[in-house]
Design a protein around this motif. Structure first.
Motif, PDB file in Angstrom:
ATOM      1  N   UNK A  10       0.812  -1.215   0.000  1.00 42.41           N
ATOM      2  CA  UNK A  10       0.000   0.000   0.000  1.00 42.41           C
ATOM      3  C   UNK A  10       0.848   1.267   0.000  1.00 42.41           C
ATOM      4  N   UNK A  11       1.988   1.237   0.697  1.00 44.91           N
ATOM      5  CA  UNK A  11       2.718   2.478   0.937  1.00 44.91           C
ATOM      6  C   UNK A  11       4.093   2.541   0.281  1.00 44.91           C
ATOM      7  N   UNK A  12       4.548   1.475  -0.366  1.00 44.67           N
ATOM      8  CA  UNK A  12       5.893   1.477  -0.932  1.00 44.67           C
ATOM      9  C   UNK A  12       6.077   2.600  -1.948  1.00 44.67           C
ATOM     10  N   UNK A  13       5.089   2.804  -2.812  1.00 44.26           N
ATOM     11  CA  UNK A  13       5.208   3.838  -3.830  1.00 44.26           C
ATOM     12  C   UNK A  13       5.248   5.231  -3.203  1.00 44.26           C
ATOM     13  N   UNK A  14       4.458   5.432  -2.156  1.00 44.15           N
ATOM     14  CA  UNK A  14       4.467   6.719  -1.458  1.00 44.15           C
ATOM     15  C   UNK A  14       5.832   6.966  -0.831  1.00 44.15           C
ATOM     16  N   UNK A  15       6.395   5.916  -0.214  1.00 46.62           N
ATOM     17  CA  UNK A  15       7.709   6.038   0.412  1.00 46.62           C
ATOM     18  C   UNK A  15       8.773   6.356  -0.644  1.00 46.62           C
ATOM     19  N   UNK A  16       8.709   5.671  -1.781  1.00 43.48           N
ATOM     20  CA  UNK A  16       9.686   5.910  -2.845  1.00 43.48           C
ATOM     21  C   UNK A  16       9.563   7.327  -3.399  1.00 43.48           C
ATOM     22  N   UNK A  17       8.333   7.807  -3.592  1.00 48.21           N
ATOM     23  CA  UNK A  17       8.138   9.172  -4.078  1.00 48.21           C
ATOM     24  C   UNK A  17       8.674  10.194  -3.081  1.00 48.21           C
ATOM     25  N   UNK A  18       8.436   9.945  -1.782  1.00 46.70           N
ATOM     26  CA  UNK A  18       8.952  10.850  -0.749  1.00 46.70           C
ATOM     27  C   UNK A  18      10.477  10.844  -0.741  1.00 46.70           C
ATOM     28  N   UNK A  19      11.075   9.658  -0.891  1.00 46.21           N
ATOM     29  CA  UNK A  19      12.540   9.550  -0.895  1.00 46.21           C
ATOM     30  C   UNK A  19      13.135  10.316  -2.073  1.00 46.21           C
ATOM     31  N   UNK A  20      12.530  10.164  -3.257  1.00 43.77           N
ATOM     32  CA  UNK A  20      13.018  10.895  -4.433  1.00 43.77           C
ATOM     33  C   UNK A  20      12.855  12.399  -4.248  1.00 43.77           C
ATOM     34  N   UNK A  21      11.752  12.807  -3.642  1.00 43.36           N
ATOM     35  CA  UNK A  21      11.510  14.232  -3.430  1.00 43.36           C
ATOM     36  C   UNK A  21      12.517  14.819  -2.450  1.00 43.36           C
ATOM     37  N   UNK A  22      12.826  14.080  -1.386  1.00 46.40           N
ATOM     38  CA  UNK A  22      13.809  14.550  -0.399  1.00 46.40           C
ATOM     39  C   UNK A  22      15.189  14.653  -1.039  1.00 46.40           C
ATOM     40  N   UNK A  23      15.551  13.637  -1.853  1.00 46.00           N
ATOM     41  CA  UNK A  23      16.839  13.693  -2.548  1.00 46.00           C
ATOM     42  C   UNK A  23      16.908  14.901  -3.470  1.00 46.00           C
ATOM     43  N   UNK A  24      15.844  15.119  -4.244  1.00 46.42           N
ATOM     44  CA  UNK A  24      15.839  16.242  -5.182  1.00 46.42           C
ATOM     45  C   UNK A  24      15.937  17.570  -4.437  1.00 46.42           C
ATOM     46  N   UNK A  25      15.200  17.698  -3.339  1.00 46.55           N
ATOM     47  CA  UNK A  25      15.235  18.945  -2.562  1.00 46.55           C
ATOM     48  C   UNK A  25      16.624  19.175  -1.983  1.00 46.55           C
ATOM     49  N   UNK A  26      17.253  18.101  -1.475  1.00 43.59           N
ATOM     50  CA  UNK A  26      18.606  18.230  -0.935  1.00 43.59           C
ATOM     51  C   UNK A  26      19.610  18.642  -1.999  1.00 43.59           C
ATOM     52  N   UNK A  27      19.496  18.043  -3.191  1.00 42.56           N
ATOM     53  CA  UNK A  27      20.398  18.390  -4.282  1.00 42.56           C
ATOM     54  C   UNK A  27      20.216  19.836  -4.708  1.00 42.56           C
ATOM     55  N   UNK A  28      18.962  20.262  -4.816  1.00 41.89           N
ATOM     56  CA  UNK A  28      18.667  21.635  -5.241  1.00 41.89           C
ATOM     57  C   UNK A  28      19.181  22.641  -4.220  1.00 41.89           C
ATOM     58  N   UNK A  29      18.902  22.400  -2.936  1.00 43.96           N
ATOM     59  CA  UNK A  29      19.342  23.329  -1.889  1.00 43.96           C
ATOM     60  C   UNK A  29      20.861  23.379  -1.777  1.00 43.96           C
ATOM     61  N   UNK A  30      21.519  22.257  -2.062  1.00 40.82           N
ATOM     62  CA  UNK A  30      22.979  22.208  -1.932  1.00 40.82           C
ATOM     63  C   UNK A  30      23.660  23.175  -2.883  1.00 40.82           C
ATOM     64  N   UNK A  31      23.030  23.496  -4.001  1.00 39.46           N
ATOM     65  CA  UNK A  31      23.661  24.389  -4.976  1.00 39.46           C
ATOM     66  C   UNK A  31      23.820  25.799  -4.416  1.00 39.46           C
ATOM     67  N   UNK A  32      22.873  26.211  -3.574  1.00 31.92           N
ATOM     68  CA  UNK A  32      22.981  27.516  -2.922  1.00 31.92           C
ATOM     69  C   UNK A  32      23.873  27.422  -1.693  1.00 31.92           C
TER      70      UNK A  32
END
Length: 218
Positions: A149-171
C-alpha cells in the motif's frame, strides 16, 4: 561601522552533504547509470529498461537545453564559489543550475511513471515478497500489505527529499544564486513533461535497441 578585512572567509560545508548531494545530481553519474541499466543483459524487466531508456534520452535532452540556455544567458557564478574544492565545475555559467534541472527532471519523471511502478509492485515485487515470506505469518498478514500500500508513497517521498537536498545544496555550497535553482527547477519539470509526452521511447523500441546493442557489443 567598519568591516574587518582580515575576517576569515565564509566556511562552506564539507563532509557527506557537501560531497554526496552534488555527485548524486551530476550528469556524469546519471548518464552512465541509465545507460548501464538499459543495456545490461540481466538487469530489470522490459518495462524498467524502457524507463532507463527514456531517462537516458531525457538526460541528453537536459544537457542540450541547459547548455543552450547557459550559453545564451551567460550569467557568471557567484564570486564566493572560487577556490571551492568539493566539486569541479564543467562550465563557468550559473543560470540555470544544471544539478537543479536534473534533480527536478528525474523526480518529475519518476512521478510520471507512477502507473508503471504501481503495476510492478502489484504484479512482480509483492508476489515475490509474498512467496519469499509465505512461512512467516506476521510478515504475510501485517507487513506485506503495508508495503504493497505504501511502498510507492515512500519511494516518491525519498526521491523528493533527494531532489530537494540536491537543489538546496547548490545555494548552500555557493555554486549558484537562488534564482538559478528556482529557474532550474522550472526548466527541469518542463523538460520531464516534454520528454515524457513528445520524446517517449516505447517498450518495443527500447527492447529492439537493447537486443541490438547486446548483439553488437556484448
Amino acid at each position: 561601522m567598519t568591516v574587518d578585512s582580515t575576517a576569515p572567509p565564509r566556511r562552506r560545508p564539507k563532509g557527506s552533504f557537501g560531497v554526496q548531494t552534488p555527485v548524486s545530481g551530476d550528469g556524469l553519474f546519471w548518464l552512465p547509470a541509465a545507460a548501464a541499466f538499459w543495456i545490461s543483459p540481466s538487469a530489470g524487466t522490459p518495462d524498467t529498461r524502457m524507463f532507463a531508456a527514456n531517462l537516458f534520452v531525457s538526460l541528453i535532452f537536459d544537457l542540450i537545453v541547459v547548455g543552450s540556455i547557459k550559453s545564451f544567458v551567460r550569467r557568471r557564478r557567484p564570486s564566493y564559489n572560487r577556490g571551492h574544492l568539493v566539486v569541479v565545475s564543467l562550465d563557468k555559467w550559473s543560470f540555470p543550475s544544471g544539478h537543479s534541472t536534473r534533480a527536478a527532471m528525474v523526480m518529475t519523471l519518476f512521478w510520471l511513471y507512477t502507473p508503471l511502478w504501481r503495476s510492478l509492485i502489484n504484479q512482480s515485487w509483492y508476489p515475490y515478497l509474498a512467496l519469499r515470506f509465505e512461512n512467516n505469518s506476521s510478515m504475510a498478514l501485517f507487513l506485506l500489505p503495508l508495503v504493497e500500500k505504501h511502498l510507492l508513497v515512500i519511494a516518491n517521498c525519498a526521491f523528493s527529499i533527494w531532489a530537494l537536498g540536491t537543489i538546496c545544496s547548490r545555494v548552500v555550497l555557493g555554486r549558484h544564486y537562488i534564482l538559478d535553482v528556482i529557474g532550474g527547477v522550472m526548466v527541469g519539470m518542463l523538460e520531464a513533461l516534454v520528454a515524457h509526452f513528445f520524446l517517449h521511447v516505447p517498450t518495443k523500441v527500447s527492447e529492439l535497441q537493447h537486443a541490438y546493442l547486446l548483439s553488437k557489443y556484448v
